[in-house]
Scaffold this motif. Sequence first.
Motif, mmCIF file in Angstrom:
data_model
loop_
_atom_site.group_PDB
_atom_site.id
_atom_site.type_symbol
_atom_site.label_atom_id
_atom_site.label_comp_id
_atom_site.label_asym_id
_atom_site.label_seq_id
_atom_site.Cartn_x
_atom_site.Cartn_y
_atom_site.Cartn_z
ATOM 1 N N GLU A 210 -2.674 7.441 -2.820
ATOM 2 C CA GLU A 210 -2.616 8.334 -1.671
ATOM 3 C C GLU A 210 -2.755 7.552 -0.369
ATOM 4 O O GLU A 210 -3.347 6.466 -0.338
ATOM 5 N N GLU A 226 -3.854 2.688 1.797
ATOM 6 C CA GLU A 226 -3.827 3.572 0.636
ATOM 7 C C GLU A 226 -5.128 3.505 -0.154
ATOM 8 O O GLU A 226 -5.956 2.611 0.038
ATOM 9 N N THR A 251 6.076 -1.591 -0.072
ATOM 10 C CA THR A 251 5.897 -0.224 -0.583
ATOM 11 C C THR A 251 4.824 0.506 0.211
ATOM 12 O O THR A 251 4.956 1.695 0.527
ATOM 13 N N ARG A 252 3.743 -0.210 0.531
ATOM 14 C CA ARG A 252 2.657 0.393 1.322
ATOM 15 C C ARG A 252 3.196 0.899 2.663
ATOM 16 O O ARG A 252 2.889 2.022 3.081
ATOM 17 N N MET A 255 5.434 4.057 2.180
ATOM 18 C CA MET A 255 4.616 5.238 1.890
ATOM 19 C C MET A 255 3.874 5.700 3.137
ATOM 20 O O MET A 255 3.773 6.909 3.406
ATOM 21 N N GLN A 258 6.389 7.386 5.623
ATOM 22 C CA GLN A 258 6.778 8.722 5.172
ATOM 23 C C GLN A 258 5.628 9.713 5.353
ATOM 24 O O GLN A 258 5.842 10.885 5.698
ATOM 25 N N SER A 259 4.402 9.258 5.120
ATOM 26 C CA SER A 259 3.234 10.129 5.263
ATOM 27 C C SER A 259 3.059 10.589 6.708
ATOM 28 O O SER A 259 2.799 11.773 6.973
ATOM 29 N N PHE A 276 0.652 10.701 -3.580
ATOM 30 C CA PHE A 276 1.891 10.330 -4.253
ATOM 31 C C PHE A 276 1.619 9.989 -5.714
ATOM 32 O O PHE A 276 0.523 9.550 -6.072
ATOM 33 N N VAL A 278 3.157 7.325 -8.405
ATOM 34 C CA VAL A 278 3.938 6.085 -8.333
ATOM 35 C C VAL A 278 4.197 5.583 -9.753
ATOM 36 O O VAL A 278 3.253 5.463 -10.547
ATOM 37 N N PHE A 284 7.914 6.012 -5.641
ATOM 38 C CA PHE A 284 6.828 6.935 -5.326
ATOM 39 C C PHE A 284 7.377 8.322 -4.981
ATOM 40 O O PHE A 284 8.457 8.457 -4.406
#
Length: 666
Positions: A210, A226, A251-252, A255, A258-259, A276, A278, A284
Amino acid sequence: MFDKILIANRGEIACRVIKSAQKMGIKTVAVYSDADKHALHVSMADEAVHIGPPPANQSYIVIDKIMDAIKQTGAQAVHPGYGFLSENPKFAEALEAAGVAFIGPPKGAIEAMGDKITSKKIAQEAGVNTVPGYMGLIEDAEEAVKISNEIGYPVMIKASAGGGGKGMRIAWNDEECREGFQSSKNEAASSFGDDRIFIEKFVTQPRHIEIQVLCDAHGNGLWLNERECSIQRRNQKVVEEAPSPFLDAETRKAMGEQSVALAKAVGYTSAGTVEFIVDGDKNFYFLEMNTRLQVEHPVTELITGIDLVEQMIRIANGEPLSITQDDVKINGWAIENRLYAEDPYRGFLPSIGRLTRYRPPEEGELHGGIVRNDTGVYEGGEISMYYDPMIAKLCTWAETREQAIEVMRNALDSFEVEGIGHNLPFVAAVMDHERFTSGNITTAFIAEEYPEGFEGVTLPEDKLRQLAAACAAMNRVAEIRRTRISGTLDNHERKVGDHWNVALQGTHFDVTVAAEKGAAAVTFADGQVVHVKGDWTPGHSLAHMTVDGAPLVLKVGKISGGFRIRSRGADLKVHVRTPRQAELARQMPEKQAPDTSKMLLCPMPGLIVTMNVAEGDEVQEGQALCSVEAMKMENILRAERKGVVSKINAGPGDSLAVDDVIMEFE
């Protein structure tokens, strides 16, 4: 800034909010039910208001009672914590109408993100990756089965208004879908007053990761890295850490971006969390957005240095964020273990009662790291059947993940809890598990590694030798004290022997114990010499030792001829005997446990909700016999084998204690 805020919650989160408010010079108001009259959050607050009987639906989630408390005290703002009213748009609306600030997001954001069906549609429109599923309302179990077959098993059945693992079931076939649909509806109705259900594809080998977001009312939004929350039991998080051992920087960042995009799409302000799922390839998918402070927020605070509660208060006061995305760093590693009043030896069923001993490890520096314990209880307090079973959140921080885990191990071993069943042995076992230490975890970790439940820890021989050496040294201290006391009475002092046999976990060690300066040298029969130092005094319940320089913390209880030792998730009877006593002890027969195979015992304190069988009925293995509700969770009890019901001792509405006999079989 506000002069006074009211915390519309209880337990550890109420205490947590009070701490930040006090740091900011803000007065606090607690609310409490009959069951919480002597609770810790009540004593910590500047003032407190009684709001009703123990059940939450008669006290903590009654909006009118909270509003009355606000009027009585003149509070200018309300922090809802998590659970209860934290994601109730009607509560936010009532506060707005009364001119009281809500320390949380706007009503519209709560409504949009609080409904899992609506939130998924909004996420799709905002360009956020989502899990395949059916977003419409589902009328009955047969429709649920039809939809599940179209999506393809396994599926996740979820309450639209759900949270905290309630109203959620995984179904792998039609039968589990029918049963799970009804159980989810029942739990959703009783917990949230909303029994709407939706279904989505269950991602196999998933990790639950998350993103913490923080947005103000001036258009600023950022993500605070995260949290990995994959160690779960029945969809309830148990262990969390920050950062994730799995994610890479790319990836972090994706994410996080997008959050924030999702948060801005609904005009979000305050702290919030975008969850999320994953998969193993780092794909994710959006699960939900929690429009409140998360239980696991301390690990984010520990790696960023940002007080999330303070930020929520400042945002609610209209202040812009004083930090930017570039200011958010990852400093070290943090781990959180949730201490629950759940007995791992009884399938993690709820446990209630009085905390006859509650001694958390001291907060602050420990073995090169930091310990933090967010709690809402105290020694002598009572764990009630009316609320969530969480007792505390034990957190550790260190520069690396490996160091943070080691600090956590010692902190868990230093945590003393007596009087109730609790999950300390289980989380201690997780901290030593190879899959966890390697970071190779998924949300199926507990189900895969403990398929038959938790039955304790079997320690390897090197650990047994450490414990045997420590107990032999402790026994020498106890024997010296005992002989000196008796020697005073007899006018002479008896000599303490050097040769002993230490028996633990079915293993026997013959040892010789010799005194050294400030320590003891324990020599095993094979010639190994172990040096033990420690501060233990006979009668003390905690021993801080070093064994060959390595720290070892033991919980110590006295038994005949030895000690009850708890360490690293193991609970052992350790007998320290003379060689002759050990020889005789081996001849003693083992005590047999009583036969309860023809009885259904109540596994937890709770209320019988349904009785599915009658006297004289023939039941099959796995058949549902009855359901018991405890701490807001419905538990179905099933037949372990084929049989005939000969007697039923309880019925719907009856309140039972642990091991009460519900029914008997021929």
